[in-house]
Write a protein that holds these residues in place. Structure first.
Motif, PDB file in Angstrom:
ATOM      1  N   SER B 133     -26.846 -42.250  22.337  1.00  0.00           N
ATOM      2  CA  SER B 133     -27.684 -42.302  23.531  1.00  0.00           C
ATOM      3  C   SER B 133     -28.397 -43.648  23.623  1.00  0.00           C
ATOM      4  O   SER B 133     -28.654 -44.149  24.712  1.00  0.00           O
ATOM      5  N   MET B 134     -28.666 -44.264  22.471  1.00  0.00           N
ATOM      6  CA  MET B 134     -29.225 -45.623  22.518  1.00  0.00           C
ATOM      7  C   MET B 134     -28.216 -46.602  23.103  1.00  0.00           C
ATOM      8  O   MET B 134     -28.575 -47.516  23.838  1.00  0.00           O
ATOM      9  N   THR B 137     -27.913 -46.151  26.956  1.00  0.00           N
ATOM     10  CA  THR B 137     -29.098 -46.544  27.721  1.00  0.00           C
ATOM     11  C   THR B 137     -29.507 -47.987  27.425  1.00  0.00           C
ATOM     12  O   THR B 137     -30.666 -48.353  27.555  1.00  0.00           O
ATOM     13  N   GLU B 138     -28.552 -48.800  27.004  1.00  0.00           N
ATOM     14  CA  GLU B 138     -28.728 -50.253  26.838  1.00  0.00           C
ATOM     15  C   GLU B 138     -29.673 -50.651  25.713  1.00  0.00           C
ATOM     16  O   GLU B 138     -30.063 -51.799  25.604  1.00  0.00           O
ATOM     17  N   GLN B 139     -30.055 -49.685  24.847  1.00  0.00           N
ATOM     18  CA  GLN B 139     -31.012 -50.047  23.795  1.00  0.00           C
ATOM     19  C   GLN B 139     -30.369 -50.901  22.713  1.00  0.00           C
ATOM     20  O   GLN B 139     -31.018 -51.779  22.143  1.00  0.00           O
ATOM     21  N   GLU B 141     -27.855 -53.002  23.189  1.00  0.00           N
ATOM     22  CA  GLU B 141     -27.721 -54.342  23.760  1.00  0.00           C
ATOM     23  C   GLU B 141     -29.058 -55.067  23.752  1.00  0.00           C
ATOM     24  O   GLU B 141     -29.130 -56.272  23.528  1.00  0.00           O
ATOM     25  N   SER B 142     -30.139 -54.308  24.009  1.00  0.00           N
ATOM     26  CA  SER B 142     -31.442 -54.967  24.047  1.00  0.00           C
ATOM     27  C   SER B 142     -31.824 -55.464  22.651  1.00  0.00           C
ATOM     28  O   SER B 142     -32.427 -56.527  22.515  1.00  0.00           O
ATOM     29  N   LEU B 143     -31.433 -54.734  21.611  1.00  0.00           N
ATOM     30  CA  LEU B 143     -31.662 -55.229  20.249  1.00  0.00           C
ATOM     31  C   LEU B 143     -30.916 -56.543  20.030  1.00  0.00           C
ATOM     32  O   LEU B 143     -31.457 -57.500  19.485  1.00  0.00           O
ATOM     33  N   GLU B 144     -29.650 -56.572  20.492  1.00  0.00           N
ATOM     34  CA  GLU B 144     -28.841 -57.780  20.297  1.00  0.00           C
ATOM     35  C   GLU B 144     -29.448 -58.971  21.014  1.00  0.00           C
ATOM     36  O   GLU B 144     -29.488 -60.070  20.469  1.00  0.00           O
ATOM     37  N   THR B 145     -29.933 -58.765  22.252  1.00  0.00           N
ATOM     38  CA  THR B 145     -30.518 -59.909  22.969  1.00  0.00           C
ATOM     39  C   THR B 145     -31.810 -60.366  22.318  1.00  0.00           C
ATOM     40  O   THR B 145     -32.201 -61.505  22.480  1.00  0.00           O
ATOM     41  N   MET B 146     -32.471 -59.474  21.567  1.00  0.00           N
ATOM     42  CA  MET B 146     -33.673 -59.901  20.844  1.00  0.00           C
ATOM     43  C   MET B 146     -33.315 -60.505  19.491  1.00  0.00           C
ATOM     44  O   MET B 146     -34.187 -60.698  18.648  1.00  0.00           O
ATOM     45  N   LEU B 148     -31.789 -59.125  17.106  1.00  0.00           N
ATOM     46  CA  LEU B 148     -31.955 -58.149  16.030  1.00  0.00           C
ATOM     47  C   LEU B 148     -30.611 -57.459  15.833  1.00  0.00           C
ATOM     48  O   LEU B 148     -30.079 -56.866  16.769  1.00  0.00           O
ATOM     49  N   LEU B 154     -30.517 -50.412  12.433  1.00  0.00           N
ATOM     50  CA  LEU B 154     -30.316 -48.975  12.624  1.00  0.00           C
ATOM     51  C   LEU B 154     -29.426 -48.337  11.558  1.00  0.00           C
ATOM     52  O   LEU B 154     -29.645 -47.197  11.170  1.00  0.00           O
TER      53      LEU B 154
END
Lengths: 272, 272
Positions: B133-134, B137-139, B141-146, B148, B154
């Motif tokens: 589910s992460m 919901t793009e979570q 990808e958002s880690l990668e852009t940060m 991380l 995870l």
């Protein structure tokens, strides 16, 4: 109210001949785009035209089949992981659904880039987080979980996180889609504020025409995986391209067609 | 991809495609495993250790919350095993051997395997659902852009939690399995409680326990890698999450049994 950002003359992001296929379908067909320092570049186009895919290539989440993405003159696909990370520290991204980590509070989410990539003291990080929260009008909501706030708030919290580490480039994936007109206006104003006050270069992907003309310094129109026109809002409004005009007015008739050609339709109907 | 799809009607091509997909799957699984090892052993020396605060939470989720169900199931496995073997041994007047039979089969085989299957169903499924589910919901990808790394952020905490807690749970399963045998042995088969425990100690060797624990550590790795792999590769919304979760549990089950057979064969032929 919506005062435009100033534009510099050197391109900081350059997309060259970008091609991407998904399962045999060509989504990006040789995209070329230059983005200059300090501008708000809006990439507009219909749903499924490849604009979110283009954005994901620019931030290096997706790898192209061919072509290059240069950020500050470096091809991000040939960089080593560590160098790519360095570039990503200059990037903030607002995802369509906010992209907030759902097991962390809003505050922890916004603090994440700072706690992970800086050695700042916890108190200093707290101050920065509160500052960013008040920039997006969300003071006092830091203790909530992403599941406890509305869609508009998620986008604003995502915005706060995207600018938490003071990036030079901020990317927005449909920042105003699905929001009421007032909240959309607020977010548009924030995007402009960031580019003026924090002098960031912004790339916005959207198909909300009102937003496009409010915030854009330049507009690129993407259609069927190709850039059909690039220009200032005035140039785009005066464009002779029927495609662009149809998109601006939202007319159902024109070169952007939703009905199929007669022959295709017949073969599809009779296909067994 | 497209040409492969169109050839799928030919059985030889279909088989080739399946083999091709399978080898990609194996390659992905192995490379995920090595990425985890990289972040465990090389990452800390580059100043990028795994998230320590996440590990404790995961250990509670994997271990502490599984204690009741694992001990409940093992208790009944012990009871059933004692009754079934007594049924056979009674005919030879060798009921006393129930003690050793229960102890050795539980510690060498049933304890580790049953615990792993329960945890694969409970924790493996949860890992896939969470990460899946992460992902949708793009979570991720958002880690990668940060900048991380999702594996460090995870997967590694879950890996450590399973690697530590699955053997720990197996110890509990061993004890409650033996206790199940003890209940039947003393109450039904009229073996003296002291004699039962003495005989258990006599039949049981240290190697029975540590080979069982070694197995369970391997099962822990399987559950984590398969669960995380399916989660991180989830596609297509809520339905995709459901599909990935099912796939994760089924694949884990098959691989656990397969690994069990291989390890048992190794221990058997090496006379461990």
């Amino acid at each position: 109210m919506f005062k435009k950002a100033k534009v510099d003359s050197e391109p900081v992001i350059e997309v060259r001949n970008l091609v991407k296929n998904f399962g045999g379908r060509r989504v990006l067909n040789g995209v070329n785009l230059k983005i200059y320092k300090g501008e708000v570049m809006v990439i507009m186009g219909g749903s499924g035209c490849g604009k979110s895919t283009l954005l994901r290539h620019i931030i290096g989440i997706l790898k192209p089949d061919s072509g290059q993405v240069l950020i500050e003159g470096k091809d991000i696909n040939s960089l080593k992981a560590r160098e790519l990370d360095k570039i990503r520290l200059k990037i903030g991204m607002l995802f369509q659904s906010g992209g907030l980590l759902d097991y962390m509070t809003i505050k922890e989410n916004i603090a994440l880039p700072l706690t992970e990539h800086t050695n700042l003291d916890k108190n200093v990080i707290d101050i920065i987080v509160n500052l960013k929260l008040s920039m997006v009008n969300m003071r006092g909501m830091g203790h909530l979980l992403p599941s406890e706030i509305s869609g508009g708030m998620k986008k604003r919290a995502g915005l706060a996180r995207a600018i938490a580490h003071d990036p030079s480039y901020v990317f927005y994936d449909e920042p105003t889609a699905g929001l009421d007109p007032v909240v959309a206006g607020v977010i548009d104003k924030m995007i402009l504020d960031f580019s003026k006050k924090l002098s960031v270069t912004s790339v916005v992907v959207t198909h909300e025409m009102q937003s496009v003309f409010r915030i854009a310094s330049r507009i690129a129109m993407l259609h069927m995986g190709e850039i059909v026109e690039v220009g200032t809002p005035r140039q785009i409004k005066a464009s002779k391209s029927k495609l662009v005009q149809q998109f601006i007015t939202g007319s159902p008739d024109g070169p952007i067609s939703f009905s199929q050609l007669g022959d295709d339709y017949l073969t599809e109907l009779t296909k067994k | 991809m497209k040409d492969l799809n169109s050839m799928s009607k030919n059985p030889i091509n279909a088989a080739g495609r399946a083999a091709n997909n399978f080898s990609f799957f194996i390659w992905d699984i192995v490379s995920l495993f090595f990425q985890v090892l990289h972040w465990l052993f090389i990452g800390p020396f580059k100043g990028k250790a795994a998230k320590r605060d996440g590990i404790f939470e995961q250990m509670v989720f994997v271990g502490v919350r599984s204690i009741i169900i694992v001990s409940f199931i093992s208790l009944f496995i012990g009871i059933v095993l004692a009754m079934q073997s007594a049924y056979q041994l009674e005919q030879m007047g060798a009921v006393i051997f129930v003690t050793g039979l229960v102890a050795v089969s539980v510690t060498r085989e049933l304890g580790p395997v049953m615990t792993a299957l329960v945890v694969a169903g409970r924790v493996g499924a949860a890992i896939t659902a969470q990460l899946g589910s992460m992902k949708v919901t793009e979570q991720i990808e958002s880690l990668e852009t940060m900048a991380l790394n999702p594996v460090r952020f995870l997967v590694v905490p879950r890996f450590l939690a399973l690697l530590i807690m699955l053997p720990a749970l197996t110890v509990i399963a061993d004890l409650s399995g033996i206790f199940g045998g003890f209940i039947i042995g003393t109450l039904n088969l009229n073996i003296d409680p002291h004699l039962y425990l003495d005989l258990t100690k006599e039949f049981l060797e240290w190697k029975d326990i540590y080979t069982g624990l070694l197995k369970s550590a391997v099962f822990g790795v399987i559950i984590c890698i398969i669960g995380c792999y399916n989660g991180l590769n989830t596609k297509g919304g809520a339905e995709g999450v459901g599909k990935a979760t099912t796939e994760s549990v089924v694949t884990s089950f098959v691989l656990i049994i397969l690994a069990d057979a291989i390890l048992t064969a190794i221990f058997y032929f090496a006379k461990v």
